[in-house]
Design a protein around this motif. Structure first.
Motif, mmCIF file in Angstrom:
data_model
loop_
_atom_site.group_PDB
_atom_site.id
_atom_site.type_symbol
_atom_site.label_atom_id
_atom_site.label_comp_id
_atom_site.label_asym_id
_atom_site.label_seq_id
_atom_site.Cartn_x
_atom_site.Cartn_y
_atom_site.Cartn_z
ATOM 1 N N TYR A 130 0.818 -1.212 0.000
ATOM 2 C CA TYR A 130 0.000 0.000 0.000
ATOM 3 C C TYR A 130 0.854 1.264 0.000
ATOM 4 O O TYR A 130 0.421 2.316 -0.476
ATOM 5 C CB TYR A 130 -0.940 -0.001 1.212
ATOM 6 N N LEU A 149 1.349 1.695 -3.704
ATOM 7 C CA LEU A 149 0.198 1.583 -4.591
ATOM 8 C C LEU A 149 -0.574 2.883 -4.740
ATOM 9 O O LEU A 149 -0.515 3.555 -5.774
ATOM 10 C CB LEU A 149 -0.742 0.478 -4.092
ATOM 11 N N TYR A 150 -1.314 3.252 -3.717
ATOM 12 C CA TYR A 150 -2.315 4.308 -3.844
ATOM 13 C C TYR A 150 -1.724 5.672 -4.163
ATOM 14 O O TYR A 150 -2.292 6.430 -4.955
ATOM 15 C CB TYR A 150 -3.159 4.369 -2.560
ATOM 16 N N SER A 151 -0.595 5.994 -3.582
ATOM 17 C CA SER A 151 0.012 7.308 -3.849
ATOM 18 C C SER A 151 0.491 7.436 -5.284
ATOM 19 O O SER A 151 0.724 8.543 -5.774
ATOM 20 C CB SER A 151 1.180 7.557 -2.883
ATOM 21 N N TYR A 173 -4.447 0.684 -7.618
ATOM 22 C CA TYR A 173 -5.306 0.141 -6.566
ATOM 23 C C TYR A 173 -5.596 -1.336 -6.846
ATOM 24 O O TYR A 173 -5.386 -1.832 -7.957
ATOM 25 C CB TYR A 173 -6.617 0.931 -6.463
ATOM 26 N N GLU A 204 -10.810 -6.175 -3.529
ATOM 27 C CA GLU A 204 -10.273 -6.435 -2.191
ATOM 28 C C GLU A 204 -10.611 -7.851 -1.726
ATOM 29 O O GLU A 204 -9.805 -8.518 -1.083
ATOM 30 C CB GLU A 204 -10.850 -5.419 -1.201
ATOM 31 N N MET A 233 -6.015 4.390 -11.390
ATOM 32 C CA MET A 233 -6.998 5.441 -11.140
ATOM 33 C C MET A 233 -7.114 6.351 -12.359
ATOM 34 O O MET A 233 -6.114 6.756 -12.939
ATOM 35 C CB MET A 233 -6.584 6.255 -9.911
ATOM 36 N N ASN A 254 -6.405 11.724 -7.659
ATOM 37 C CA ASN A 254 -5.863 10.817 -6.654
ATOM 38 C C ASN A 254 -5.694 11.565 -5.337
ATOM 39 O O ASN A 254 -4.850 12.459 -5.209
ATOM 40 C CB ASN A 254 -4.510 10.273 -7.128
ATOM 41 N N TYR A 287 -4.767 10.287 -2.495
ATOM 42 C CA TYR A 287 -3.772 9.675 -1.614
ATOM 43 C C TYR A 287 -2.414 10.350 -1.785
ATOM 44 O O TYR A 287 -1.935 10.542 -2.903
ATOM 45 C CB TYR A 287 -3.630 8.180 -1.908
#
Length: 496
Positions: free
Chosen positions: A52, A55-57, A61, A65, A81, A85, A87
């Motif tokens: 994580y 990933l998100y930054s 994603y 899940e 994405m 974003n 994040y």
């Protein structure tokens, strides 16, 4: 018969010109790594919960899940994405530079909405192969003897081990750490070998690769001091004018600044996690009566029940480590000074923990996660065996005592100190660069386990020690190549 020998000699000379040892090692490593990373079913490393951070930054994603596999299987496809974003990066790191490059390549050549982990593998793969080429070149130059192909094969056997290349198909920071270390080590050695007419491109490569290495991961901040030791040898270069000394000093200052920023910008959450796991996976281990020892050091005895508990436990925990109560009554008291003071008064316990670290020193293959995708039909957490001979050999037979590591460091340091003094008498500088290069990497070999135990206990220890086997492997390769080329005790060599 004479004509046959001449033809064989001519063919051998042609092979040496077309495929010199650096290219020979690079091509073999390229083939081995490509088989692991890109040939279906692909291999890599499953997510242990750390993905994580990358990933998100970076706009990536998990597609689902519910179906996402932690620990058991490698996940090949992720989502990208499409909109804003929200994040931000959880830590100061150079890793996003490499992840964003992988995302860019993915969008250009594959998909705008689906990310294939193989593009992350490709970025790490290309970066790594450049390091393999420079390392082999540095170890074999300038001699043109056939035993250099044995050195090249040794580079393949050690640095081409799949326990290293498995990292490439993952979002761990270790693959960039490996490649950047190869560049940093090789650039100094190439300067020592007088490989090129001008040294400034190699010096620039050393600074850039080392800065990116230090900033790659928060735990790498102390490495700045090790690479200051490495760079000290550059001051022994002949005819180093005042202007060049200023540039060199500025480069070293940049290394220190990077280390300082990497340390000071560690997020509060990570500080709490590390403090807690230093306690539960360090202070509470290798001691017969932890509750008694806690009471002596101002900590409530009830916290002895949290022995070996993770900050985010996977199963039932006696108390929530991330809760306000624990933060107020335990974590707030566990400062760096408290931990140092505790271990200073419990040296026997600290010694046992260092032996635990020594036991994990050469375990470069991550055992806690699987190396196969679910589609491959492999069982959960199945480990890849292909081309892992070196890591298995070292993991099985390398002595598991920290005292042995210290003794080994003294031996290497003594050998290269003799070479340094011999070269100093002859006004040659290679011995100085080699000595400080080895000394700097030996500080990683010795002090990273100490820092890891103090900073995080034995939690995820093998990954925290990643730089330790890499450093020892590079010193070992240098040592063997110097023996083969008869320059262990001095830098006199063919072509001088």
């Amino acid at each position: 018969m004479k004509q046959v020998k001449q033809r064989l000699s001519s063919a051998a000379s042609y092979f040496q010109r077309i495929v010199p040892p650096p290219l020979f090692a690079t091509l073999i490593c390229a083939a081995l790594a490509a088989f692991v990373l890109f040939v279906s079913p692909i291999n890599g490393l499953a997510d242990n919960g750390d993905f994580y951070r990358a990933l998100y930054s970076n706009g990536i994603y998990k597609l689902s899940e519910a179906n996402y596999s932690y620990l058991d299987f490698v996940t090949q496809k992720f989502g990208l994405m499409k909109y804003f974003n929200e994040y931000s990066s959880v830590n100061f790191s150079s890793q996003p530079l490499f992840v964003k490059l992988a995302v860019l390549l993915n969008k250009l050549f594959y998909s705008q909405t689906i990310f294939d982990i193989r593009f992350m593998g490709l970025v790490n793969y290309v970066l790594y192969l450049g390091g393999i080429y420079l390392l082999t070149d540095a170890l074999t130059y300038p001699t043109k003897k056939w035993h250099n192909y044995l050195i090249a094969l040794l580079v393949v056997f050690i640095m081409g081990d799949s326990s290293f290349t498995l990292y490439f198909n993952s979002f761990f920071a270790e693959p960039q750490m490996l490649a950047l270390t190869l560049y940093s080590f090789s650039s100094i050695l190439l300067i020592a070998r007088k490989r090129y007419r001008h040294n400034w491109p190699l010096f620039l490569l050393f600074i850039v690769s080392t800065v990116l290495l230090i900033a790659n991961k928060s735990q790498n901040a102390p490495l700045a001091l090790s690479f200051i030791v490495v760079a000290t040898g550059l001051f022994f270069l002949p005819q180093l004018k005042k202007v060049k000394k200023i540039y060199l000093s500025a480069g070293l200052a940049l290394l220190l600044l990077t280390g300082g920023l990497t340390y000071t910008l560690i997020g509060k959450e990570f500080v709490d996690i590390n403090s807690y796991q230093t306690f539960s996976h360090g202070v509470l281990l290798q001691t017969e009566d932890p509750s008694k020892e806690l009471a002596k050091n101002g900590i409530d005895e009830q916290y002895a029940l949290m022995q070996e508990q993770d900050y985010y436990p996977k199963q039932f925990a006696t108390i929530q480590a991330s809760g306000k109560y624990v933060k107020k009554n335990l974590i707030s008291k566990l400062g760096f000074v408290w931990v140092i003071k505790y271990y200073a008064t419990h040296l026997k316990q600290f010694g046992r923990l260092l032996d635990v670290a020594a036991g994990d020193t050469m375990l470069t293959q991550v055992k806690a996660v699987g190396d196969y995708t679910k589609d491959s039909g492999a069982r959960p957490k199945k480990q890849l065996k292909f081309f892992t001979g070196y890591s298995q050999l070292m993991g099985a037979f390398f002595p598991q005592k920290f005292a042995f590591n210290c003794l080994l460091a003294v031996v290497f340091l003594t050998i290269y100190l003799i070479g340094f003094l011999n070269d100093l008498q002859k006004n040659q500088f290679e011995g100085a660069l080699r000595f400080f290069l080895v000394a700097g990497f030996l500080t990683i070999f010795i002090f990273v386990p100490i820092i890891s135990i103090i900073g995080d206990g034995d939690a995820d220890l093998a990954k925290h020690l990643f730089m330790v086997p890499v450093s020892l492997d590079l010193i070992f390769l240098l040592f063997i190549s110097d023996i083969f080329n008869h320059r262990l005790w001095h830098s006199d060599r063919e072509g001088d």
